[in-house]
Design a protein around this motif. Structure first.
Motif, PDB file in Angstrom:
ATOM      1  N   ARG A   1     -42.509  48.583 -71.438  1.00 13.35           N
ATOM      2  CA  ARG A   1     -42.999  49.751 -70.691  1.00 13.35           C
ATOM      3  C   ARG A   1     -42.205  49.942 -69.408  1.00 13.35           C
ATOM      4  NH1 ARG A   1     -48.020  47.723 -72.462  1.00 13.35           N
ATOM      5  NH2 ARG A   1     -48.357  46.613 -70.487  1.00 13.35           N
TER       6      ARG A   1
ATOM      7  N   PRO B   1     -40.997  52.773 -75.942  1.00  9.55           N
ATOM      8  CA  PRO B   1     -42.291  53.251 -76.456  1.00  9.55           C
ATOM      9  C   PRO B   1     -43.418  52.266 -76.190  1.00  9.55           C
ATOM     10  CG  PRO B   1     -40.548  53.621 -78.068  1.00  9.55           C
ATOM     11  CD  PRO B   1     -39.942  52.796 -76.969  1.00  9.55           C
TER      12      PRO B   1
ATOM     13  N   ASP C   1     -46.403  52.470 -77.806  1.00 11.03           N
ATOM     14  CA  ASP C   1     -47.071  52.245 -79.083  1.00 11.03           C
ATOM     15  C   ASP C   1     -46.359  51.124 -79.861  1.00 11.03           C
ATOM     16  OD1 ASP C   1     -48.961  53.320 -81.318  1.00 11.03           O
ATOM     17  OD2 ASP C   1     -46.962  53.204 -82.254  1.00 11.03           O
TER      18      ASP C   1
ATOM     19  N   GLU D   1     -44.162  52.225 -82.831  1.00 12.28           N
ATOM     20  CA  GLU D   1     -42.968  52.941 -82.368  1.00 12.28           C
ATOM     21  C   GLU D   1     -41.973  51.958 -81.735  1.00 12.28           C
ATOM     22  OE1 GLU D   1     -43.910  56.177 -79.802  1.00 12.28           O
ATOM     23  OE2 GLU D   1     -45.318  57.102 -81.218  1.00 12.28           O
ATOM     24  N   LEU D   2     -42.500  50.998 -80.957  1.00 14.82           N
ATOM     25  CA  LEU D   2     -41.618  50.011 -80.334  1.00 14.82           C
ATOM     26  C   LEU D   2     -40.937  49.146 -81.386  1.00 14.82           C
ATOM     27  CD1 LEU D   2     -40.511  48.592 -77.821  1.00 14.82           C
ATOM     28  CD2 LEU D   2     -42.598  47.195 -77.772  1.00 14.82           C
TER      29      LEU D   2
ATOM     30  N   TRP E   1     -38.217  51.151 -82.941  1.00  8.45           N
ATOM     31  CA  TRP E   1     -37.077  51.265 -82.023  1.00  8.45           C
ATOM     32  C   TRP E   1     -36.266  49.975 -82.006  1.00  8.45           C
ATOM     33  CZ3 TRP E   1     -35.372  48.452 -77.921  1.00  8.45           C
ATOM     34  CH2 TRP E   1     -34.339  49.010 -77.162  1.00  8.45           C
TER      35      TRP E   1
END
Length: 497
Positions: free
Chosen positions: A452, A457, A459, A462-463, A466
């Motif tokens: 963060r 991301p 979420d 999503e992380l 990525w």
């Protein structure tokens, strides 16, 4: 770029450029001289038609080449490929470096890997160009060279401490590999003055850059009083090795060279190669930081993190069994709380440290001791206590085998079968024991907090998606996110042991 996916022309260009990044990843034999060199050898570059490339120095030995006296191809870090590869060859190389053949023979190595001796030999010859005995022999020769050139240990003792079964075998191998007698190899050395003849003081090779302050700080935060001690430039501890207790200290040299050094004392000299190999794993000294940093810096979101901390390493471990216990104890609590509990069980259950371990009082408890008496010193929820004691018991009885040569996926499955072990714990242990460079601890609170702060991301799904862009270096990404520029104190789960 690794040896396997490089073409002949790419390897030859690396030699023409005298590229230090490939030292230790392959060697080149020069057919006209019968000598093999590291890629950065300062000698005149041979013609391409006279060059033969080998993935391992043992393969060059087997082909009849001898080591270059000018570039000393054995005096470089090992190949990072063996951690990158989770296959049989990679697992075998990790076990050979940990002395399994010297202690148990080729049959013992094959048994640990779950293959027949014949099949294992065929796999290693196909992958490296040399069989298990030749690979172990090359490792012994490399160890012997280090001890001959950097210590005052009697030559006859070096022969056996390096793993040779006889003085004659030792003499013949050194002459064959280096075209020098052991006495002549020693004469070429640069030994450091030592406080006593029983303590060795060795230089540790590594590829630059390296984030040593980060490693020392990380170890200092988790050091168990009486077992370990660390500050901003050194780390020391006591450890039980196959031949008995040992002590070592890794420190940054105050000399202008700024090299990294290892001081050590062992009960049995035969444990020196094992200790040296494990220290290298603990500090991730065979990593290729340029390859890692280049790949991670290509991701815009973390370019600044990589630029701020070049040469980040992923800490390994000295003892897989110890790491599992430390991780299970620390998995739901802060680093400080875990350290308090680990200090209690070490002083309550650990054997005394050897007399030659200055300032240290205990060894980490054996799995037998934790299995039998762990409940008398552990605190906290009963389920957690039982999980730790049960894990120790499965190791003590042989039901669970946990080691550097494990198949990463199989190790993960075996750990998840234990009560009290979830995906985070299994993955954390896998990252530090097998050296798997592609572990991303998505369930780790400290990692997500760092993500963060880096603008990644929030979420989890999503992380995780990525993070695939950083493959196969997500263990290093994990370390960067743990160390992302600080915010107010967060839960330290994910980095407890």
């Amino acid at each position: 770029m690794t040896f396997q996916n490089m073409t002949f022309d790419q390897r030859y260009r690396a030699v023409q450029a005298r590229d230090h990044r490939f030292d230790g990843q392959f060697v080149l034999g020069v057919k006209t001289t019968g000598i093999y060199c590291r890629p950065s050898c300062p000698a005149r570059t041979p013609k391409a038609e006279n060059v033969q490339f080998f993935r391992a120095s043992a393969a060059a030995h087997a082909a009849g080449f001898r080591a270059c006296k000018r570039c000393l191809p054995e005096a470089v870090p090992g190949s990072p490929e063996w951690n990158l590869q989770g296959d049989i060859a990679g697992r075998a190389m990790r076990l050979i470096n940990d002395g399994v053949i010297d202690q148990q023979g080729v049959s013992g190595l094959a048994q640990q890997l779950g293959y027949s001796t014949r099949h294992l030999t065929r796999i290693l010859r196909d992958e490296t160009g040399a069989g298990p005995l030749a690979l172990a022999r090359a490792h012994r020769a490399q160890t012997a060279r280090v001890l001959l050139t950097q210590t005052a240990i009697p030559i006859s003792d070096i022969a056996f401490s390096a793993g040779f079964s006889s003085i004659r075998q030792f003499n013949d191998t050194i002459r064959e590999v280096y075209e020098l007698s052991p006495q002549q190899v020693r004469a070429h050395g640069h030994r450091t003055a030592q406080a006593d003849t029983a303590t060795v003081d060795l230089s540790l090779s590594f590829r630059e850059p390296i984030d040593l302050p980060g490693l020392f700080a990380w170890l200092a935060a988790r050091a168990i009083p009486g077992l370990e001690f660390a500050n901003d430039s050194s780390y020391e501890r006591s450890i039980q090795l196959p031949g008995g207790p040992a002590w070592f200290r890794i420190y940054s040299s105050p000399n202008p060279s700024g090299d990294l050094r290892l001081q050590a004392r062992v009960t049995e000299l035969q444990d020196l190669p094992v200790l040296m190999s494990r220290v290298r794993r603990l500090f991730d000294l065979d990593a290729d930081p340029v390859a890692v940093d280049t790949a991670l810096a290509s991701l815009p979101a973390i370019q600044s993190l990589v630029a701020a901390l070049p040469g980040v390493r992923v800490a390994g471990c000295m003892d897989p069994h110890e790491l599992l216990i430390r991780t299970m104890i620390g998995q739901q609590i802060s680093v400080a709380a875990a350290r308090t509990i680990l200090t209690r069980i070490t002083t309550g259950l650990g054997e005394p440290a050897p007399d030659f371990a200055p300032g240290l009082t205990h060894l980490f408890p054996t799995m037998d001791a934790i299995a039998e008496r762990g409940s008398t010193v552990l605190r906290g929820p009963k389920a957690g206590q039982n999980a730790v004691v049960n894990a120790a018991k499965t190791i003590a009885t042989g039901e669970l085998r946990l080691g550097f040569g494990d198949d990463p996926a199989e190790q993960r499955r075996a750990l998840l079968a234990l009560k009290g072990v979830g995906p985070w714990t299994a993955d954390y242990v896998r990252m530090r024991v097998t050296g798997d460079p592609d572990v991303f601890l998505i369930d780790d609170g400290a990692l997500r907090a760092g993500a963060r702060r880096a603008g990644l991301p929030a979420d989890k799904s999503e992380l995780l998606a990525w993070s695939t862009q950083a493959s196969p270096w997500r263990s290093y990404l994990t370390t960067h996110l743990w160390r992302a520029p600080a915010a107010p104190a967060q839960s330290q789960q994910g980095d407890p042991s």
